[in-house]
Write an enzyme that holds these catalytic residues in place. Sequence first.
Site, short mmCIF file in Angstrom:
data_model
loop_
_atom_site.label_atom_id
_atom_site.label_comp_id
_atom_site.label_asym_id
_atom_site.label_seq_id
_atom_site.Cartn_x
_atom_site.Cartn_y
_atom_site.Cartn_z
N LYS A 202 0.84 -1.20 0.00
CA LYS A 202 0.00 0.00 0.00
C LYS A 202 0.88 1.25 0.00
O LYS A 202 0.66 2.18 -0.75
CB LYS A 202 -0.90 -0.03 1.24
CG LYS A 202 -1.84 1.13 1.35
CD LYS A 202 -2.74 0.96 2.55
CE LYS A 202 -3.44 2.27 2.86
NZ LYS A 202 -4.25 2.20 4.07
N GLU A 208 10.88 -4.53 4.05
CA GLU A 208 10.97 -5.94 3.66
C GLU A 208 10.55 -6.11 2.20
O GLU A 208 11.21 -6.82 1.41
CB GLU A 208 10.04 -6.80 4.54
CG GLU A 208 10.43 -6.85 6.01
CD GLU A 208 9.88 -5.69 6.84
OE1 GLU A 208 9.45 -4.66 6.24
OE2 GLU A 208 9.89 -5.79 8.07
N GLY A 262 -4.38 -2.18 5.45
CA GLY A 262 -3.64 -3.34 4.96
C GLY A 262 -4.30 -4.66 5.31
O GLY A 262 -4.47 -5.54 4.46
N ARG A 263 -4.72 -4.81 6.56
CA ARG A 263 -5.29 -6.10 7.00
C ARG A 263 -6.72 -6.30 6.51
O ARG A 263 -7.32 -7.33 6.79
CB ARG A 263 -5.19 -6.21 8.52
CG ARG A 263 -5.80 -5.05 9.28
CD ARG A 263 -5.35 -5.04 10.75
NE ARG A 263 -5.78 -3.87 11.48
CZ ARG A 263 -5.12 -2.72 11.54
NH1 ARG A 263 -4.00 -2.57 10.89
NH2 ARG A 263 -5.58 -1.70 12.26
N GLU A 348 -3.66 -6.59 15.38
CA GLU A 348 -3.23 -5.27 14.89
C GLU A 348 -4.40 -4.28 14.99
O GLU A 348 -4.20 -3.10 15.19
CB GLU A 348 -2.71 -5.37 13.44
CG GLU A 348 -1.74 -4.24 13.09
CD GLU A 348 -1.10 -4.37 11.71
OE1 GLU A 348 -1.83 -4.43 10.71
OE2 GLU A 348 0.14 -4.38 11.62
N HIS A 379 -3.07 -33.32 18.58
CA HIS A 379 -1.93 -34.16 18.95
C HIS A 379 -0.72 -33.33 19.35
O HIS A 379 0.40 -33.82 19.34
CB HIS A 379 -1.60 -35.11 17.79
CG HIS A 379 -2.76 -36.02 17.52
ND1 HIS A 379 -2.97 -37.18 18.20
CD2 HIS A 379 -3.84 -35.87 16.70
CE1 HIS A 379 -4.10 -37.74 17.79
NE2 HIS A 379 -4.65 -36.96 16.87
N LYS A 507 10.19 -0.07 13.51
CA LYS A 507 10.65 0.26 12.16
C LYS A 507 11.63 1.42 12.22
O LYS A 507 12.67 1.43 11.56
CB LYS A 507 9.47 0.68 11.28
CG LYS A 507 8.54 -0.42 10.88
CD LYS A 507 7.52 0.14 9.87
CE LYS A 507 6.34 -0.77 9.69
NZ LYS A 507 5.27 -0.19 8.88
O1 F6P Z 1 3.92 -2.98 9.67
C1 F6P Z 1 2.54 -3.10 9.64
C2 F6P Z 1 1.96 -2.82 8.30
O2 F6P Z 1 1.83 -1.47 8.11
C3 F6P Z 1 0.63 -3.53 8.15
O3 F6P Z 1 -0.41 -2.82 8.71
C4 F6P Z 1 0.54 -3.72 6.68
O4 F6P Z 1 -0.39 -4.70 6.34
C5 F6P Z 1 1.96 -4.11 6.36
O5 F6P Z 1 2.75 -3.34 7.24
C6 F6P Z 1 2.39 -3.90 4.94
O6 F6P Z 1 2.28 -2.57 4.55
P1 F6P Z 1 2.40 -2.15 3.01
O7 F6P Z 1 1.28 -2.78 2.28
O8 F6P Z 1 2.32 -0.65 3.01
O9 F6P Z 1 3.72 -2.64 2.52
#
Ligand code: F6P
Length: 540
Positions: A202, A208, A262-263, A348, A379, A507
């Site tokens: 987003k 990452e 995002g979620r 979250e 199990h 972060k």
């Molecule tokens: O670090 C949390 C977060 O902001 C989440 O809320 C989100 O889903 C994820 O990182 C990824 O964010 P983006 O889609 O901006 O890479």
Amino acid sequence: MPQLNSSLAAWGAVAAHANELSKAHLRDLSVADSQRWQNLHVEHDTWLLDVSRQRITARTLSLLIELARSAGLAARIAAMFRGDPINTTEQRAALHTALRSDFAGSADIQAEVRASREKLSGFAGAVRSGNALGVTGKTFKHVVNIGIGGSDLGPLLVCDALRHEWSGGITPHFVSNVDRTQLDDLIRSVDPAETLVIVCSKTFTTQETRANANAARTWIVGALGEKAAARHFVAVSTNAAAMDAFGIAAEHRFTMWDWVGGRYSVWSAIGLIAEIVVGSERFQEFLAGASDIDRHFTQAPFEKNLPVLMGLLGVWNRSFLKLPTLAVLPYDQRLARLPAYLQQLEMESNGKSVNLAGEQVDFPTAPVVWGQPASNAQHSFFQMLHQGTPTAALDFIAPMRGSWGGTEAQDLALQNCLAQSQAFAFGYTREEVAADMRKAGAGAADIARLVAHRVHEGNRPSSLLLYPRTTARSLGGLLALYEHSVFVQGSVWGVNSFDQFGVELGKKLAGGISMKGDRAPSGCGAAGLAALIAYVIKHR
Ligand code: F6P
């Protein structure tokens, strides 16, 4: 002057009732009401929610519903679907429902969503039919989603859960972890000329995702030449400038909006990989399943409203019974990724300790959410759930048929599901243990020695959600049920379920650390941090 929701009279009434019920065992509650199951289950469409094994009575539900009314839940639901900026800290709407329900949001937003849907299904269709080709003229056989958090967990769950619906010969892959292992494994197993990469972010600023996207670009361009980037990369983001910088072709950009968290984004272009793998028709069914639940959530009276009841029981178990965790236990291997998806969704969203006005709350909010497919969990960690010292709330989720349509193997799963929920609720008393041991021929000494070890205290509360079969439509419904349940809980707790400032500090601090040892750490704990970095440099 805003106040904590715990100061509402209705909250006090629920607390007093919880106190009265605190000594009651589910055995007593069950014996006291021969109509308990009839009174404590709700059916809607093809869903059945059985809450008769929760530590509640019919009065508990009425008091919780009164609490929801006092907390203004009806107005909050209306505000969310209207598109009011209910994410008050970020001054944004939370309109993920507009991505699947034509009655949510404004006409302008609906028009934008339709245009985006058309572009998405056009592109998914082109990849599936072989109209969109790689730079060497090969069709795409592999699609890779690079993203993390909400830009990974939703599409991963949908692809995994609908594996029996895959068509078109395209295999999905997911790269999320910054440590590069997933990408390295992928590079060894697929032909870049047959691989399409979707960068989902987003913000397009997530460390990452950027690191993995850059590494993937190096791999594709290294193998196929500079021109390949435009053909083999697609992006989903709100950040046009970052997509420019990455070199994403105009026709390969898919819109996101700041009113989709995002979620909550699997319904948007973030779901593109799933749409490519199962086809647009199935993806539409996924959206339609969620829309069914949106309609139900906005229209059904609270007493018969599945997400309202699920959410209120979440509040009851966490804030009144003080149960610290919620185990999500699907009796369907297709839903193996559901616990991880719900972890982000619930924790979250509602892992907050101040209310909308910024006041510290004086009650526990979101539980720790965890779990795995229950057949396997029986199990491993079920031992602790049955006899350990912390008590968890349990969500059993079970389709009545296997995803392939049959019942034979699923009957074994269901048989276990029902047996476990009975055992958790009603336990196995001293008398029952001793009687069974006597029947099996044990002597008095053995019975005395073992009885305490074999007792199951019971009184472990659970809900059971039953539905016909895991399909695109039911999966959409299932996720929407949980989304709205999370919203109900956040509303009753009075917290903002749509921001996530808690993830920012780590972060920011990571940005200030160099593992090369060329920058001295600063701030509190800097000396310890410098020593750790020095240790890594010396010992690896
Ligand atoms: O670090 C949390 C977060 O902001 C989440 O809320 C989100 O889903 C994820 O990182 C990824 O964010 P983006 O889609 O901006 O890479």
